[in-house]
Design an enzyme around this catalytic site. Structure first.
Site, PDB file in Angstrom:
ATOM      1  N   ASP B  50       0.838  -1.204   0.000  1.00  0.00           N
ATOM      2  CA  ASP B  50       0.000   0.000   0.000  1.00  0.00           C
ATOM      3  C   ASP B  50       0.873   1.254   0.000  1.00  0.00           C
ATOM      4  OD1 ASP B  50      -2.558   1.535   0.535  1.00  0.00           O
ATOM      5  OD2 ASP B  50      -1.439   2.010   2.355  1.00  0.00           O
ATOM      6  N   GLU B 122      -2.142  -5.232  -3.761  1.00  0.00           N
ATOM      7  CA  GLU B 122      -1.182  -4.479  -2.936  1.00  0.00           C
ATOM      8  C   GLU B 122      -0.082  -5.393  -2.400  1.00  0.00           C
ATOM      9  OE1 GLU B 122      -3.487  -0.588  -1.320  1.00  0.00           O
ATOM     10  OE2 GLU B 122      -3.680  -2.361  -0.058  1.00  0.00           O
TER      11      GLU B 122
END
Lengths: 229, 229
Positions: B50, B122
């Site tokens: 992320d 992610e």
């Protein structure tokens, strides 16, 4: 020595593009009062620097705490990349002195406004990243941010059972066990006592109104004891 | 060819540490059903990935839109690094097929759950970053994410006056001007007409209940015309 030379000496880097450094320290109020100079304020650099900090701190936590759960790392990162912490980092390298402010903002005490200092710190990280790349940012953080993480101060946002686990995990094959020793009191105000046992040794005891709280308190006792050594 | 070889061929990278790739595609439900294998789930990699995405996308926007204000970049980044967009990116490289899921989660349709796919995307970025560094991540995004940004689709979160400015800014020394052409109707339902003029040429007209809305609509007309060419 002018201000910018002094600042570069203080942070330990010489910028290839000095305007990046200057922009990082330029508040919008200064730009508004010097329209003819066509200056840029630090807001775009702050946008970039925030993302650079998120990544470098995430990477550091990921590698330093190999067994920490995602939720705990997220809490710690939030405690590190937040206004009060960023202000402390900015203060530790005396950034406030170099900020270019408009006169109105200066009179209103803007130079020491926490939000402004936190923004300048992030903008500086953004400027350093653009000018010198991620490796130089990490070098800077190794002086200004990571040692603070190493003191364990940001661990306080993490629960004590996790802290204890992180501390003893350094030695492999460690068994952490919690025992409920007893409970007492009437139903509406029950009290529990717990102990934490690490590799067969009792490291802490604690009481609480729930089993979970008693265990937390036992872990807190153990963590505080170990920090003292 | 096994699944992991196929996946690596499809993303165009060979992992030095294949367990990183495998962990990125391992959901916690799978770990819970295979306790004896001591597997890791993808949650920590997702935490890291992320932050890697935030930085790489921020860097791309910062350089692609040199005149875009911080607030607009923040809006665009949020539209790019959000669940629905991440699911699209994950689908474009057929990630769903490679996810390791527990049986219960599989039966419940977990394989195509948006949150799960976004997390896997992610986590994959986190794994690629650890294994190959930021440059390789950017190579991957140049195939899977940045072309989507270049289509202008995420610009829709940004207001049309800003969009128009970004489009015409490519040529320097462009003057964008808005004129209010007229207003009509009674006070409680006033209507304004505006036009946008770029370098002396009328590119769009629009009406609205406020001057601002009329200008936005004029800019929207101009943007849509230019996108068509």
């Amino acid at each position: 020595m002018n201000n910018w030379d002094e600042l570069q000496e203080s942070v330990g880097f010489t910028f290839k593009d000095i305007t990046l450094l200057q922009t990082a320290f330029t508040h919008s109020s200064y730009v508004n009062e010097h329209r003819k100079e066509h200056l840029k304020d630090n807001e775009r650099l702050e946008f970039l620097g925030d993302a650079v900090l998120e990544l470098t701190v995430s990477d550091y936590l990921f590698k330093k705490y190999p067994d920490m759960a995602e939720g705990q790392m997220t809490k710690m990162r939030a405690a590190i990349v937040c206004e009060p912490s960023l202000v402390e980092f900015a203060d530790s390298v005396h950034f406030s002195k170099y900020v270019q402010l408009g006169k109105g903002e200066e009179k209103a005490g803007g130079r020491n406004r926490p939000a402004l200092l936190a923004d300048v710190f992030e903008a500086f990280i953004g400027a350093l990243y653009l000018d010198n790349g991620l490796a130089k940012v990490i070098q800077f953080l190794e002086r200004v941010v990571f040692p603070k993480i190493d003191t364990g101060v940001f661990m306080e946002t993490v629960d004590y059972k996790t802290q204890l686990q992180e501390i003893v995990q350094r030695d492999r094959d460690v068994l952490i066990q919690y025992d409920i020793l007893g409970e007492s009191g009437p139903a509406h105000s029950r009290a529990f006592e717990a102990q934490v046992v690490v590799n067969g040794q009792v490291l802490g005891k604690g009481t609480g109104r729930t089993k979970k709280q008693a265990e937390q308190n036992a872990a807190e006792f153990a963590v505080r004891q170990m920090m003292r050594n």
